[in-house]
Design a protein around this motif. Structure first.
Motif, PDB file in Angstrom:
ATOM      1  N   VAL A   1       0.869  -1.170   0.000  1.00  0.00           N
ATOM      2  CA  VAL A   1       0.000   0.000   0.000  1.00  0.00           C
ATOM      3  C   VAL A   1       0.907   1.220   0.000  1.00  0.00           C
ATOM      4  O   VAL A   1       1.830   1.310   0.816  1.00  0.00           O
ATOM      5  CB  VAL A   1      -0.925   0.027   1.233  1.00  0.00           C
ATOM      6  CG1 VAL A   1      -1.747   1.311   1.251  1.00  0.00           C
ATOM      7  CG2 VAL A   1      -1.832  -1.198   1.261  1.00  0.00           C
ATOM      8  N   ALA A   2       0.673   2.146  -0.923  1.00  0.00           N
ATOM      9  CA  ALA A   2       1.529   3.328  -1.024  1.00  0.00           C
ATOM     10  C   ALA A   2       0.699   4.502  -1.517  1.00  0.00           C
ATOM     11  O   ALA A   2      -0.447   4.331  -1.958  1.00  0.00           O
ATOM     12  CB  ALA A   2       2.707   3.064  -1.965  1.00  0.00           C
ATOM     13  N   GLY A   3       1.270   5.700  -1.454  1.00  0.00           N
ATOM     14  CA  GLY A   3       0.556   6.904  -1.859  1.00  0.00           C
ATOM     15  C   GLY A   3       0.975   7.395  -3.222  1.00  0.00           C
ATOM     16  O   GLY A   3       1.987   8.090  -3.347  1.00  0.00           O
TER      17      GLY A   3
ATOM     18  N   CYS B   1       3.504   2.974  -6.299  1.00  0.00           N
ATOM     19  CA  CYS B   1       2.939   1.632  -6.488  1.00  0.00           C
ATOM     20  C   CYS B   1       3.614   0.903  -7.651  1.00  0.00           C
ATOM     21  O   CYS B   1       3.900  -0.295  -7.567  1.00  0.00           O
ATOM     22  CB  CYS B   1       1.431   1.726  -6.719  1.00  0.00           C
ATOM     23  SG  CYS B   1       0.487   2.064  -5.205  1.00  0.00           S
ATOM     24  N   LYS B   2       3.884   1.631  -8.716  1.00  0.00           N
ATOM     25  CA  LYS B   2       4.574   1.036  -9.858  1.00  0.00           C
ATOM     26  C   LYS B   2       5.967   0.560  -9.463  1.00  0.00           C
ATOM     27  O   LYS B   2       6.403  -0.532  -9.842  1.00  0.00           O
ATOM     28  CB  LYS B   2       4.665   2.060 -10.994  1.00  0.00           C
ATOM     29  CG  LYS B   2       5.289   1.522 -12.278  1.00  0.00           C
ATOM     30  CD  LYS B   2       5.274   2.597 -13.362  1.00  0.00           C
ATOM     31  CE  LYS B   2       5.903   2.064 -14.649  1.00  0.00           C
ATOM     32  NZ  LYS B   2       5.912   3.093 -15.725  1.00  0.00           N
TER      33      LYS B   2
ATOM     34  N   ILE C   1      -1.504  -1.113  -3.901  1.00  0.00           N
ATOM     35  CA  ILE C   1      -2.737  -0.339  -3.985  1.00  0.00           C
ATOM     36  C   ILE C   1      -2.479   1.087  -3.511  1.00  0.00           C
ATOM     37  O   ILE C   1      -1.855   1.302  -2.476  1.00  0.00           O
ATOM     38  CB  ILE C   1      -3.855  -0.969  -3.110  1.00  0.00           C
ATOM     39  CG1 ILE C   1      -3.916  -2.490  -3.312  1.00  0.00           C
ATOM     40  CG2 ILE C   1      -5.188  -0.313  -3.415  1.00  0.00           C
ATOM     41  CD1 ILE C   1      -4.205  -2.930  -4.716  1.00  0.00           C
ATOM     42  N   ASP C   2      -2.980   2.046  -4.267  1.00  0.00           N
ATOM     43  CA  ASP C   2      -2.851   3.460  -3.920  1.00  0.00           C
ATOM     44  C   ASP C   2      -3.891   3.796  -2.851  1.00  0.00           C
ATOM     45  O   ASP C   2      -5.097   3.745  -3.110  1.00  0.00           O
ATOM     46  CB  ASP C   2      -3.062   4.317  -5.163  1.00  0.00           C
ATOM     47  CG  ASP C   2      -2.854   5.809  -4.904  1.00  0.00           C
ATOM     48  OD1 ASP C   2      -2.647   6.199  -3.737  1.00  0.00           O
ATOM     49  OD2 ASP C   2      -2.907   6.583  -5.880  1.00  0.00           O
TER      50      ASP C   2
ATOM     51  N   ASP D   1     -10.245   6.470  -4.508  1.00  0.00           N
ATOM     52  CA  ASP D   1     -11.589   6.550  -3.931  1.00  0.00           C
ATOM     53  C   ASP D   1     -12.122   5.173  -3.548  1.00  0.00           C
ATOM     54  O   ASP D   1     -12.884   5.041  -2.585  1.00  0.00           O
ATOM     55  CB  ASP D   1     -12.551   7.221  -4.922  1.00  0.00           C
ATOM     56  CG  ASP D   1     -12.214   8.693  -5.145  1.00  0.00           C
ATOM     57  OD1 ASP D   1     -11.565   9.298  -4.262  1.00  0.00           O
ATOM     58  OD2 ASP D   1     -12.588   9.235  -6.203  1.00  0.00           O
ATOM     59  N   ASP D   2     -11.732   4.154  -4.307  1.00  0.00           N
ATOM     60  CA  ASP D   2     -12.203   2.792  -4.037  1.00  0.00           C
ATOM     61  C   ASP D   2     -11.097   1.930  -3.433  1.00  0.00           C
ATOM     62  O   ASP D   2     -11.006   0.732  -3.714  1.00  0.00           O
ATOM     63  CB  ASP D   2     -12.741   2.145  -5.309  1.00  0.00           C
ATOM     64  CG  ASP D   2     -11.675   2.012  -6.401  1.00  0.00           C
ATOM     65  OD1 ASP D   2     -10.627   2.704  -6.300  1.00  0.00           O
ATOM     66  OD2 ASP D   2     -11.896   1.209  -7.333  1.00  0.00           O
TER      67      ASP D   2
END
Length: 353
Positions: free
Chosen positions: A184-186, A191-192, A204-205, A209-210
């Protein structure tokens, strides 16, 4: 904010805690002072800072709230691990010119009696790695995963701050242990990097929103190990996905370090406690050098081999100059860094006069 970055061979710059933050740290919480370079007494050595580590735990030490360690007092030099060079030594174990890991803090020069200081080997091509993957953050990730996480091949591991020095270590060691690793990263770039460079199965970013939906889809078999170093809404999304007997090593809660009071919203303590009971979770907090200091030589040998072989990779976020340390620290707490945040304070001197 930036202080003067020009290092002098005659004075010692020190960045001190000027006031306690209320929420996020700001420029006025830091103060630059200048003093004379100290002279080592018997059984002391003089260290010159080459690299300074910036880490989230420092925010907690700026506050006077009860914690695992005493807080800094207003007027104290900001604390922090450093890669330093020995300028002068009155200790048998250390010689002029040695490159060492110390805890000199946010200053150009410091005295040391050698306690808690260890030499870097000449084979370490990047001495700053001693503040990251081969230092406290890497050690924290390695021991938290292997000793508390107790990984078993085929299990699912989730780790937040996936491209930071702790998270990146956790994920890569997890892959070496045969785990399915979800980071999990911002942001898309982080993420790439976690997938393409570090070898995570997915990332996962957390700004999406989801996010909760994406995390659940990436963990169809639930989560067996969640390495907690962030907290916040990431943990909220993880909690319902935890399998029976899941393990949660807790080394930090970066999302909460700037909070001065409990967040608004419903009290979820009963949900957490009922989940711990129903799923028979193991949740264990730890302070790395309090619990695991005896394991550091073993870690250094293992991780050093993996790094040299390219099995574990690392990324650094370099801040140039001691005077930029406060802004680098503020940016790091906001997620503005990409990799381990290190301040380059000075160059290594090949000849020590």
């Amino acid at each position: 904010m930036s202080f003067d970055n020009a290092q002098s061979s005659h004075t010692n710059r020190q960045i001190k805690l000027a006031s306690r933050p209320h929420g996020k740290p700001v420029d006025d919480n830091f103060k630059l002072t200048t003093t004379e370079i100290p002279t080592p007494a018997k059984n002391q050595m003089l260290l010159r800072t080459i690299y300074l580590s910036l880490d989230p735990y420092m925010r907690g030490r700026m506050s006077d709230a009860k914690s695992y360690a005493d807080p800094l007092e207003v007027g104290d030099v900001m604390l922090g691990a450093t890669v330093s060079q020995v300028v002068e030594s009155n200790l048998e174990e250390f010689s002029k010119g040695d490159i060492v890991i110390a805890y000199s803090g946010w200053q150009d020069y410091a005295l040391s009696n050698g306690e808690g200081v260890y030499k870097l080997t000449k084979e370490m091509s990047n001495p700053s790695y001693g503040l990251g993957v081969l230092g406290m953050p890497g050690f924290t990730g390695f021991m938290g995963l292997t000793d508390i996480g107790k990984p078993q091949a085929g299990e699912t591991l989730v780790v937040a701050a996936a491209t930071g020095p702790v998270g990146a270590t956790v994920g890569q060691v997890g892959k070496l242990q045969g785990l399915k690793v979800i980071g999990v990263a911002g942001g898309e770039d982080k993420c790439k990097f976690a997938v393409e460079e570090l070898g995570f199965d997915a990332c996962i970013d957390h700004r999406a929103d989801d996010f909760e939906v994406q995390l659940a889809a990436a963990c169809p078999d639930g989560i067996d190990i969640y390495y907690e170093n962030v907290g916040g809404h990431v943990f909220d999304a993880v909690l319902p996905l935890l399998n029976a007997h899941a393990r949660i090593p807790v080394c930090g809660l970066a999302a909460h370090y700037n909070q001065t009071e409990l967040p608004d919203g419903k009290d979820r303590l009963s949900l957490l406690m009922s989940t711990i009971l129903r799923q028979r979770l193991t949740v264990k907090g730890f302070i790395i050098f309090e619990e695991y200091s005896d394991h550091f030589p073993e870690f250094l040998q293992t991780m050093g081999k993996w790094v040299s072989e390219g099995k574990v990779k690392t990324k650094e976020h370099i801040v140039d100059g001691l005077g930029n340390a406060p802004q680098g620290f503020i940016d790091m707490l906001e997620g503005g860094n990409f990799g381990k945040t290190v301040v380059k304070v000075a160059d290594i001197q090949k000849t020590i006069l």
